[in-house]
Design a protein around this motif. Structure first.
Motif, PDB file in Angstrom:
ATOM      1  N   CYS A   1       0.622  -1.061   0.142  1.00 36.51           N
ATOM      2  CA  CYS A   1      -0.016  -0.251  -0.054  1.00 36.51           C
ATOM      3  C   CYS A   1       0.541   1.122   0.174  1.00 36.51           C
ATOM      4  O   CYS A   1       0.444   2.149   0.281  1.00 36.51           O
TER       5      CYS A   1
ATOM      6  N   ALA B   1       3.042   3.468  -6.281  1.00 39.91           N
ATOM      7  CA  ALA B   1       2.434   3.556  -6.415  1.00 39.91           C
ATOM      8  C   ALA B   1       2.953   3.029  -8.042  1.00 39.91           C
ATOM      9  O   ALA B   1       3.983   4.018  -8.174  1.00 39.91           O
TER      10      ALA B   1
ATOM     11  N   ARG C   1      -7.083   5.208  -6.547  1.00 38.26           N
ATOM     12  CA  ARG C   1      -5.998   4.344  -6.695  1.00 38.26           C
ATOM     13  C   ARG C   1      -5.075   4.484  -8.097  1.00 38.26           C
ATOM     14  O   ARG C   1      -3.923   4.235  -8.463  1.00 38.26           O
TER      15      ARG C   1
ATOM     16  N   THR D   1      -2.464   5.628  -2.852  1.00 38.26           N
ATOM     17  CA  THR D   1      -2.237   3.848  -2.105  1.00 38.26           C
ATOM     18  C   THR D   1      -3.240   4.544  -0.346  1.00 38.26           C
ATOM     19  O   THR D   1      -3.456   3.440  -0.305  1.00 38.26           O
TER      20      THR D   1
ATOM     21  N   LEU E   1      -5.812   1.387   0.611  1.00 37.57           N
ATOM     22  CA  LEU E   1      -6.928   1.392  -0.268  1.00 37.57           C
ATOM     23  C   LEU E   1      -6.330   0.366  -1.446  1.00 37.57           C
ATOM     24  O   LEU E   1      -7.131   0.015  -2.322  1.00 37.57           O
ATOM     25  N   ALA E   2      -5.081  -0.416  -0.866  1.00 38.46           N
ATOM     26  CA  ALA E   2      -5.081  -2.042  -1.887  1.00 38.46           C
ATOM     27  C   ALA E   2      -6.050  -3.068  -1.270  1.00 38.46           C
ATOM     28  O   ALA E   2      -5.394  -3.628  -2.172  1.00 38.46           O
TER      29      ALA E   2
END
Length: 316
Positions: A19, A22, A166, A171, A191-192
């Motif tokens: 997480c 990116a 995302r 993240t 957000l993963a």
């Protein structure tokens, strides 16, 4: 006392690579004609192999790494082992047994952090049934003290807005309640994932206070009314933490705050939770600092549009 950005970095320091990484698609100047909107090119699906379940090491190969606080690294090899970034080297080798991911033409950055957002608490702005950002209705709107309101309880990891965030490289996020003088408690979310039992990295991140127009309106429309209500709440919570048994016996003085509100504010006074105060005017910033010094809570200032006018006091 510290800035919101610094505080978020400290919280994020223990976040796993899953997480905290990116991968953004590179957008070269030739991607669009003059005057036309530029869009990211999608990499061919075959270039990103599926990670075998047994593999614990990933190697992102050939991407351009923007570390954020150092020089750009071209043709980088990023090694992720057991969900932790262990090395970033230009043209480095792929360890034996690692699963390679072709990142050529892509930009790799640390995961972006969205702070002071209602992500996961609302879906459609004009549809009330999708709103979990705060108290609704006449009774809710009239309550300026909502310290026990928890963003974690209403967070929806299946929100359609999360994949959009995302795609932009976000993240992790601080999901914050809205409304009132004392808004409630924010949550630190990953957000993963989509599993509600795992996406909340920290259910109680900080207590949030509005010392701006929204908070003043909730407290009656005047700064003095808002500050009086906030000072009374802090004083009640301090007494509550010292005389909990008296409260349980019904021998406590009258308080406009509920038991759960007092418990949450007591956590802030004990140092367990920082207090994020959203404010703009220089005089309000000074009053927030005075309250933090008087009651001993950890203050984080957010907004601070006129902070430059009292920079020396903030620094002190």
């Amino acid at each position: 006392m510290t800035s919101l950005a610094t505080s978020v970095r400290r919280v994020a320091s223990g976040v796993t690579a899953a997480c905290a990484l990116a991968v953004l698609l590179n957008v070269p100047p030739t991607a669009a004609q003059d005057g036309a909107p530029r869009t990211a090119r999608r990499a061919p699906q075959a270039r990103t192999p599926t990670t075998p379940a047994a593999s614990t090491t990933l190697a992102l190969v050939g991407g351009t790494v923007h570390p954020g606080d150092g020089p750009v690294i071209e043709n980088a090899t990023v090694i992720v082992r057991d969900e932790r970034i262990v090395s970033v080297t230009p043209g480095g080798p792929v360890p034996e047994g690692a699963t390679p991911i072709d990142a050529r033409g892509m930009i790799i950055t640390p995961g972006l952090i969205s702070t002071m957002t209602s992500l996961g608490l609302h879906e459609i702005e004009l549809e009330g049934s999708t709103q979990d950002t705060g108290l609704e209705g006449d009774a809710g709107a009239s309550d300026p003290i909502r310290a026990s309101f928890s963003a974690a309880d209403g967070y929806n990891p299946l929100s359609t807005l999360i994949p959009v965030a995302r795609l932009g490289g976000v993240t992790t996020a601080m999901s914050v309640p809205e409304g009132g003088l004392v808004q409630g408690t924010s949550a630190w979310v990953d957000l993963a994932g989509r599993d509600p039992s795992r996406v909340i990295a920290r259910a109680a991140l900080a207590l949030h206070v509005h010392l701006d127009d929204e908070g003043f309106d909730a407290a009656g429309g005047a700064r003095s009314a808002a500050l009086t209500a906030l000072r009374e709440l802090l004083d009640d919570a301090r007494l509550f933490s010292r005389q909990r048994s008296s409260f349980d016996r019904g021998e406590f003085r009258d308080s406009h705050a509920s038991r759960l509100d007092l418990e949450r504010v007591s956590q802030a006074l004990s140092g367990e939770l920082p207090v994020v105060v959203r404010t703009a005017r220089s005089t309000d910033i000074l009053r927030a600092i005075d309250l933090a010094e008087e009651f001993g809570f950890r203050l984080i200032l957010a907004g601070c549009e006129e902070g430059w006018m009292v920079a020396s006091r903030i620094a002190a």
